[in-house]
Design a protein around this motif. Structure first.
Motif, PDB file in Angstrom:
ATOM      1  N   GLU A   1      17.660  77.745  22.904  1.00 49.57           N
ATOM      2  CA  GLU A   1      18.743  77.319  22.037  1.00 49.57           C
ATOM      3  C   GLU A   1      18.941  78.257  20.859  1.00 49.57           C
ATOM      4  O   GLU A   1      20.054  78.479  20.419  1.00 49.57           O
ATOM      5  CB  GLU A   1      18.470  75.896  21.525  1.00 49.57           C
ATOM      6  CG  GLU A   1      18.495  74.853  22.627  1.00 49.57           C
ATOM      7  CD  GLU A   1      18.022  73.504  22.115  1.00 49.57           C
ATOM      8  OE1 GLU A   1      16.860  73.417  21.673  1.00 49.57           O
ATOM      9  OE2 GLU A   1      18.808  72.555  22.153  1.00 49.57           O
TER      10      GLU A   1
ATOM     11  N   THR B   1      24.614  83.599  25.689  1.00 53.78           N
ATOM     12  CA  THR B   1      24.495  82.191  26.068  1.00 53.78           C
ATOM     13  C   THR B   1      25.068  81.951  27.456  1.00 53.78           C
ATOM     14  O   THR B   1      24.466  81.254  28.292  1.00 53.78           O
ATOM     15  CB  THR B   1      25.206  81.295  25.039  1.00 53.78           C
ATOM     16  OG1 THR B   1      24.619  81.496  23.750  1.00 53.78           O
ATOM     17  CG2 THR B   1      25.098  79.835  25.417  1.00 53.78           C
TER      18      THR B   1
ATOM     19  N   SER C   1      17.172  70.697  16.723  1.00 54.50           N
ATOM     20  CA  SER C   1      17.982  71.257  17.796  1.00 54.50           C
ATOM     21  C   SER C   1      19.321  70.526  17.869  1.00 54.50           C
ATOM     22  O   SER C   1      19.378  69.315  17.649  1.00 54.50           O
ATOM     23  CB  SER C   1      17.248  71.115  19.131  1.00 54.50           C
ATOM     24  OG  SER C   1      18.130  71.324  20.212  1.00 54.50           O
TER      25      SER C   1
END
Length: 387
Positions: free
Chosen positions: A3, A63, A364
């Motif tokens: 992440e 990503t 997160s």
């Protein structure tokens, strides 16, 4: 690390260094998978200089590469186990400034260093206090730390002596990496913080407290700090910390206009300090008095320019509880209350052979928390002076 997608510089068996991002227990070599010439360098500086818009584009591209199963075959040749690579300093440090942004830490040290006086100097709540460090002694995590030698004078000694520090300490800090530079004579607004700062690293500002206490009046820290400052091997982009952002706490008196943090750059980051594998403290960044946006605004308030690769740190992260402080001088009450380790040994300050590891986590976006890496160092004996 899927992440946060932190950036680092690594090498394999060959001497050449590559820029990569960490993905779990692997590092993805970006040289051949992202069309950006700045990523074919041996440090992050050229990429940092590209600015916020390009940072976002590259992050989106990485990503997509990682998230789409269709790309697995394409990126597989460029994935390396972290256990098989050597990590390096991720960027060339241009300037290094260390702030003093925790009210709790400043109060604790003020009581120790200036007994009988108000713990906070009269300017402390009006501006973020800082000092210029030595960029050339910023080292990556894993670098051994040689015990520094210098002048020290204990209260019961009539004159100073020269020798290895007897009071070697740590300071748990969060540091900010500047990407976009500014022109000389330009003042950076708090609202423009994210346009100039690329990301964060964990930082240990190793401190020789006896050298520091003897030298710091009237100009502040010098040799007691400048022998080594360790940073984590991975730079976590600010874009990965959106879920960690918090409103900053109340500030009284109200700061001057240029220090108003309109963007609320408080951060929910939890640290953990291990000494020889044993957790001894868990400082929390969310209680810091001055925000990084305020630090940057004050750093440039006189028109001082920013350069790509500038590094500025928060100062020691300390909370109100004894188990929330970010230095041994606080944890042991200046050595008067040593801590006991699992093997039965005690520590007031660091001894040769000690290993210190600082880790941190942040919220997160998907829930839970993710790691921000770690910064570690082992203490080596002092090197005798040549006569």
């Amino acid at each position: 690390m899927t992440e946060q997608l932190p950036y680092g510089v690594f090498s394999t068996g060959a001497l050449h260094r590559h820029i990569g991002v960490a993905i779990g227990d692997q590092v993805l070599d970006l040289t051949s998978v992202v069309d950006e010439a700045a990523l074919r360098s041996t440090t992050l500086n050229a990429f940092l200089a590209l600015g916020r818009a390009r940072w976002a584009e590259v992050r989106a591209e990485i990503t997509e590469l990682v998230a789409d199963p269709a790309n697995r075959q394409r990126i597989r040749p460029y994935l390396h186990p972290l256990s098989e690579v050597q990590m390096h300093l991720p960027f060339d440090v241009a300037d290094y400034v260390d702030f003093y942004a925790s009210e709790q830490h400043a109060t604790n040290l003020g009581r120790m260093f200036r007994p009988g006086e108000p713990p906070l100097p009269p300017n402390w709540k009006h501006l973020p206090i800082g000092y210029h460090g030595r960029a050339g002694t910023v080292v990556p995590s894993g670098t051994a730390i040689v015990r520094p030698t210098g002048q020290r004078k204990a209260p019961d000694e009539s004159s100073p002596t020269d020798g290895p520090t007897r009071r070697l300490d740590i300071e748990v800090e969060l540091a900010f990496v500047v990407g976009t530079p500014s022109d000389l004579g330009t003042c950076i607004r708090t609202a423009d913080f994210a346009d100039h700062v690329f990301g964060v690293v964990l930082l240990n500002d190793w401190s020789a407290r006896d050298l520091q206490s003897w030298e710091y009046v009237p100009l502040g820290p010098f040799l007691g700090k400048s022998f080594a400052t360790s940073i984590s091997q991975w730079v976590v982009p600010l874009a990965a910390l959106e879920a960690a952002r918090l409103p900053i706490g109340a500030q009284d008196p109200e700061p001057l206009d240029y220090l108003h943090d309109t963007e609320n750059w408080g951060l929910d980051i939890d640290f953990e300090v291990q000494l020889n594998g044993q957790v001894v403290s868990r400082p929390r960044y969310r209680g810091m008095y001055w925000s990084p946006a305020q630090m940057l605004a004050h750093l440039t308030a006189n028109g001082a320019r920013l350069r790509t690769g500038d590094l500025f740190a928060s100062g020691t992260v300390s909370g109100p509880g004894r188990d929330e402080v970010g230095s041994l001088i606080e944890l042991t009450d200046a050595g008067r209350a040593p801590i006991t380790l699992a093997d039965g040994s005690t520590r007031a300050f660091l001894e040769d052979g000690d290993v210190v590891t600082i880790a941190a986590t942040a919220p997160s976006p998907a829930g839970g928390r993710f790691g921000l890496g770690e910064v570690t160092g082992t203490i080596l004996p002092a090197v005798p002076r040549r006569r």
